[in-house]
Scaffold this motif. Structure first.
Motif, mmCIF file in Angstrom:
data_model
loop_
_atom_site.group_PDB
_atom_site.id
_atom_site.type_symbol
_atom_site.label_atom_id
_atom_site.label_comp_id
_atom_site.label_asym_id
_atom_site.label_seq_id
_atom_site.Cartn_x
_atom_site.Cartn_y
_atom_site.Cartn_z
ATOM 1 N N THR A 32 0.858 -1.173 0.000
ATOM 2 C CA THR A 32 0.000 0.000 0.000
ATOM 3 C C THR A 32 0.896 1.225 0.000
ATOM 4 O OG1 THR A 32 -1.609 -1.198 1.311
ATOM 5 C CG2 THR A 32 -1.862 1.178 1.233
ATOM 6 N N CYS A 33 0.686 2.110 -0.919
ATOM 7 C CA CYS A 33 1.587 3.254 -1.068
ATOM 8 C C CYS A 33 1.058 4.532 -0.429
ATOM 9 C CB CYS A 33 1.865 3.511 -2.546
ATOM 10 S SG CYS A 33 2.764 2.160 -3.304
ATOM 11 N N VAL A 34 -0.050 4.464 0.286
ATOM 12 C CA VAL A 34 -0.596 5.675 0.884
ATOM 13 C C VAL A 34 -0.155 5.812 2.321
ATOM 14 C CG1 VAL A 34 -2.619 5.790 -0.608
ATOM 15 C CG2 VAL A 34 -2.765 4.568 1.544
ATOM 16 N N GLY A 39 -5.034 7.778 4.151
ATOM 17 C CA GLY A 39 -5.717 6.531 3.812
ATOM 18 C C GLY A 39 -7.227 6.646 3.912
ATOM 19 N N ASP A 40 -7.897 5.762 3.193
ATOM 20 C CA ASP A 40 -9.355 5.673 3.222
ATOM 21 C C ASP A 40 -9.759 4.848 4.436
ATOM 22 O OD1 ASP A 40 -12.031 5.084 2.856
ATOM 23 O OD2 ASP A 40 -11.819 4.464 0.771
ATOM 24 N N GLN A 41 -10.494 5.411 5.351
ATOM 25 C CA GLN A 41 -10.875 4.725 6.578
ATOM 26 C C GLN A 41 -11.656 3.440 6.312
ATOM 27 O OE1 GLN A 41 -8.844 5.628 8.671
ATOM 28 N NE2 GLN A 41 -10.066 6.367 10.331
ATOM 29 N N HIS A 42 -12.414 3.377 5.220
ATOM 30 C CA HIS A 42 -13.185 2.174 4.927
ATOM 31 C C HIS A 42 -12.297 1.065 4.375
ATOM 32 C CE1 HIS A 42 -16.825 4.312 5.842
ATOM 33 N NE2 HIS A 42 -16.441 5.274 5.037
ATOM 34 N N GLN A 43 -11.196 1.419 3.756
ATOM 35 C CA GLN A 43 -10.271 0.431 3.222
ATOM 36 C C GLN A 43 -9.199 0.064 4.235
ATOM 37 O OE1 GLN A 43 -10.468 -1.211 0.290
ATOM 38 N NE2 GLN A 43 -12.456 -0.240 0.207
ATOM 39 N N GLY A 44 -9.007 0.871 5.248
ATOM 40 C CA GLY A 44 -7.954 0.624 6.210
ATOM 41 C C GLY A 44 -6.645 1.227 5.737
ATOM 42 N N ASN A 45 -5.675 1.252 6.617
ATOM 43 C CA ASN A 45 -4.381 1.844 6.301
ATOM 44 C C ASN A 45 -3.266 0.833 6.503
ATOM 45 O OD1 ASN A 45 -5.560 4.427 5.900
ATOM 46 N ND2 ASN A 45 -5.732 4.626 8.109
ATOM 47 N N HIS A 46 -3.548 -0.412 6.271
ATOM 48 C CA HIS A 46 -2.576 -1.476 6.463
ATOM 49 C C HIS A 46 -1.466 -1.390 5.410
ATOM 50 C CE1 HIS A 46 -6.225 -2.744 4.308
ATOM 51 N NE2 HIS A 46 -5.365 -3.206 3.432
ATOM 52 N N ASP A 47 -0.416 -2.181 5.587
ATOM 53 C CA ASP A 47 0.758 -2.088 4.722
ATOM 54 C C ASP A 47 0.641 -2.849 3.414
ATOM 55 O OD1 ASP A 47 2.064 -0.455 6.538
ATOM 56 O OD2 ASP A 47 3.023 -2.127 7.568
#
Length: 142
Positions: A32-34, A39-47
């Protein structure tokens, strides 16, 4: 010996894990490059992205606070995804990385594995367990 930038080291481990998991599982997994703040809270901010039902935080550190790393994984997990941390030390093969999950999530995975393998507790074991309040095997713990 020059030191490696920690961000570059972390990004390298994320790419390494993405390739390893893609090869092992057959899913296209990518880093994930963000940044977490964008990050989009619904998509999560995982790696890592591309793994159904799990959100991965990748940590390549010699010393890791597992509780803090898991808290970050839980906070960054996409909705309805199991949070997990994958970590390894320097000079450790990728396949020897450690995975941190909650006990409840581990039990879900282990239960599914037992089911796939056709392993179920015998009725005798279930009755014996209910009689032992402290869950210690009498032959081992006395």
């Amino acid at each position: 010996m020059p030191s490696i930038n920690p961000k570059a080291k972390g990004a390298g481990y994320e790419r390494e894990l993405a390739h390893y998991l893609s090869d092992a599982l057959g899913f296209k997994v990518w880093r994930t490059c963000v940044s977490t703040k964008f990050g989009d809270q619904h998509q999560g901010n995982h790696d890592l992205d591309g793994l159904p039902l799990i959100s991965v935080e990748a940590k390549r550190k010699e010393r890791l606070n597992f509780h803090e790393a898991y808290a970050q994984a839980k906070k960054n997990a996409a909705t309805n995804h199991m949070p997990g941390v994958m970590t390894r030390r320097n000079r450790t093969p990728t396949g020897q990385s450690l995975v941190v999950l909650s006990l409840d999530d581990f039990l879900r995975l282990y239960g599914a594995l037992l089911s796939v393998e056709g392993i179920t507790p015998s009725p005798e074991n279930a009755n014996e367990r209910s009689l032992q309040q402290d869950h210690e095997h009498p032959a081992v713990c006395g």
